[in-house]
Design an enzyme around this catalytic site. Structure first.
Site, PDB file in Angstrom:
ATOM      1  N   ASP A   1       3.590   2.075   6.240  1.00 26.11           N
ATOM      2  CA  ASP A   1       3.398   2.817   7.485  1.00 26.11           C
ATOM      3  C   ASP A   1       2.799   4.199   7.199  1.00 26.11           C
ATOM      4  O   ASP A   1       2.990   4.750   6.123  1.00 26.11           O
ATOM      5  CB  ASP A   1       4.783   2.984   8.135  1.00 26.11           C
TER       6      ASP A   1
ATOM      7  N   GLU B   1      -1.319   1.715   6.684  1.00 23.12           N
ATOM      8  CA  GLU B   1      -1.778   2.121   8.008  1.00 23.12           C
ATOM      9  C   GLU B   1      -2.416   3.500   7.908  1.00 23.12           C
ATOM     10  O   GLU B   1      -1.729   4.485   7.689  1.00 23.12           O
ATOM     11  CB  GLU B   1      -0.599   2.171   8.987  1.00 23.12           C
TER      12      GLU B   1
END
Ligand code: CA
Length: 615
Positions: free
Chosen positions: A329, A358
């Site tokens: 993330d 990400e």
């Protein structure tokens, strides 16, 4: 607890059991022999650790400003055997023994093959997919209880629910499962999404147990599928057990007002700052050290103890749960050097592993520096990250399918998006997608146009890179992300026992048609080396028709994809494609199963895709 050390020593056996050690176990035979143990107990820093076990040494002991922590590095040599090891903690004439288990690794653990462009990802939110065990919905010991009527509440979905429906995912042509994080999020509210982790070493009991998670990997592997685990290093949930007793003053990035009072300061979320040659230090600090949310504490990865703690947690999960990949993330929000070290450490243990990060950046020029191999960007180190996400393509897709043709509009956006591949170090190692758990639902973004959705699926199934779908795309699920995330994270119909309709067993005609369409494309993709590994040659658009070819030199397999974004049927003359070998283009259209006999021309129906498997 103001228990004194003296009192503890008199009750030393009991105290030894109170020593919390993370990671709770390690393995013999890792490439890196060192493991940094974090020991937590009242005044444990007053003790000196020692070990008398074959092949094992203590090579470092670090004390911080908090006497309740001791960081001990074990070096586990080649002569060490698996089993419970004893670490002696000595203070004065008192010695306390704590046990530390070392396990054997799985056979060929280091040789595991990560995901690649051979694969197709299915992303789901475990709280919202299927509830196989209503008994774990509101597990004792966790703060937030299930409430399916609350859009931002826990709805009860779990790992067993996912396991029960793996064939639904496999039959769709998906090869790889990515779930939003499953580690414990023991937060007072809105923790269903998993990104406020309060224990990096535990499966949230509302999702199931560690055994359920390991079983999920085993069930995936049984089907020839892969398991990618979602992790978050940038922040942790403020309900983390250590928040009440931080291991060090600089464990987190903290903010203070002019009077020295701790305050909450939010990140500016502006990722373009990080490689911006004109950026100010103030903006940079805010991007990297500002908190993601008031409930998400920003971890300080420049502290080597924090960095090591997180890196080891990821290795622990790979070994423990037999993972095939990691999704990280908010990758750019953490110290880039620390993240690059993480990638290197994983690569060193698992040379064929893969990681997708990400990096939510919508312009290729600013996204590219986040992919491994780019080198230094504006003095910032190579990020080390093998796989990035194609946010620029996602935005191009959403706009393209609703537009008429223009110089830079409509199908031209797709062409231009792939033309930007010149800036990426490794275009085949880019995740391509139309939606995820943070964006609007693709069908909604495409103005409920199912023809556009089908074209988008044909593009994702055949373009370069690693395609990723989001649960419910295939079931025509809708939702506007601008009205709140709950709208794009709906419960999958049929995942709950009292649902009025069960899409797993009796999907209505319209979603069934979409499911079958996607399944045809993605099951074909698995057999097509041209798509999985081949080169891509694209042609500039004509009449809002976009065409590209995939070709694999080894197998000589070739695929032609035609997307007719126009509202009229288009006739394509094949002369243009003379450079392509065997461009007589006789083959089968995978979207329909019909033979395509070109005779120099192909008619492509309005608002449809053709994916031609060429002979
Ligand atoms: Ca449940």
């Amino acid at each position: 607890m103001a228990t004194t050390l003296v009192a503890l020593l008199t009750a030393s056996a009991a105290w030894a059991q109170d020593v919390k050690i993370e990671p709770a176990n390690w393995w013999v035979g890792m490439k890196n022999p060192d493991v940094q143990l974090m020991l937590h107990a009242t005044d444990i820093a007053n003790f000196e650790p020692s070990i008398d076990e074959k092949g094992i040494e203590i090579t470092n002991v670090t004390r911080t400003d908090n006497p309740n922590y001791l960081f001990v590095t074990l070096s586990i040599g080649k002569k060490a055997n698996a089993g419970d090891k004893t670490i002696a903690l000595k203070s004065g004439d008192k010695t306390i023994n704590v046990k530390y288990p070392l396990l054997n690794r799985r056979k060929d653990s280091a040789k595991r093959i990560g995901f690649s462009s051979d694969d197709a990802f299915f992303l789901l939110m475990p709280d919202r997919f299927a509830n196989a065990d209503p008994n774990n919905d509101s597990t004792t010991g966790t703060t937030e209880k299930a409430n399916r009527n609350e859009p931002y509440g826990r709805h009860g979905g779990d790992l067993k629910g996912v396991i029960e429906h793996l064939d639904y995912i496999k039959n769709l042509g998906m090869t790889t499962l990515w779930m939003t994080p499953v580690m414990t999020n023991d937060m007072p509210q809105s923790s269903y999404h998993g990104y406020a982790i309060t224990n990096f070493y535990e499966i949230d009991p509302r999702f199931g147990s560690l055994d359920d998670f390991k079983n999920l990997t085993a069930e995936l592997h049984k089907r020839g599928m892969k398991h990618v685990m979602d992790m978050v290093f940038n922040h942790c949930g403020t309900g983390y057990w250590w928040m009440k007793d931080l291991p060090a003053k600089d464990w987190l990035n903290k903010w203070y007002d002019k009077d020295g009072n701790e305050i909450f300061v939010r990140s500016n979320y502006r990722l373009s700052i990080i490689n911006d040659p004109h950026a100010s230090q103030a903006d940079l600090d805010l991007a990297l050290k500002g908190w993601f949310d008031s409930t998400m504490a920003d971890m300080n990865l420049t502290n080597p103890l924090v960095r090591n703690y997180l890196i080891q947690s990821s290795i622990w999960w790979v070994e423990m749960a037999d993972l095939d990949g990691i999704r990280q993330d908010t990758y750019p929000y953490s110290d880039v050097k620390a993240m690059a070290e993480w990638c290197d450490r994983l690569k060193s243990e698992y040379p064929f592993f893969n990681i997708v990060g990400e990096c939510w950046i919508s312009e290729a020029a600013k996204l590219a520096p986040w992919q491994k191999g780019f080198g230094k960007a504006n003095g910032i180190e190579d990020s080390g990250l093998p796989t990035i996400m194609d946010f620029p393509l996602q935005e191009a897709m959403i706009r393209a399918f609703g537009e008429g043709e223009g110089w830079g509009d409509g199908a031209n956006r797709l062409y231009d998006s792939f033309a930007n591949d010149l800036v990426y170090p490794d275009p085949m190692n880019i995740l391509i997608f139309g939606e995820n758990h943070d964006t609007g639902r693709l069908l909604t973004k495409l103005q409920d146009d199912e023809d556009a959705l089908r074209m988008a699926m044909a593009l994702l199934a055949t373009a370069r890179g690693i395609p990723q779908l989001y649960y419910g795309t295939e079931a025509l699920m809708k939702g506007n992300g601008n009205d709140g995330h709950a709208n794009i994270r709906g419960d999958f119909p049929g995942g709950w026992a009292n649902d009025t309709i069960n899409y797993f067993t009796q999907m209505p005609a319209a979603p069934k048609a979409m499911y079958d369409y996607i399944a045809r494309l993605f099951n074909f993709r698995q057999k097509s080396m041209a798509i999985r590994r081949g080169s891509m040659t694209q042609y500039t658009t004509e009449g809002n028709v976009y065409t590209f070819f995939r070709y694999d030199a080894t197998t000589r397999q070739q695929v032609m994809t035609i997307l007719n974004l126009a509202k009229e049927d288009r006739e394509i003359s094949l002369e243009r494609y003379n450079q392509i070998p065997n461009a007589h283009l006789v083959g089968t259209d995978i979207t329909t199963g019909n033979a395509v006999d070109a005779n120099g021309k192909i008619t492509v129906k309005a608002r449809t895709a053709m994916v031609i498997n060429m002979k």
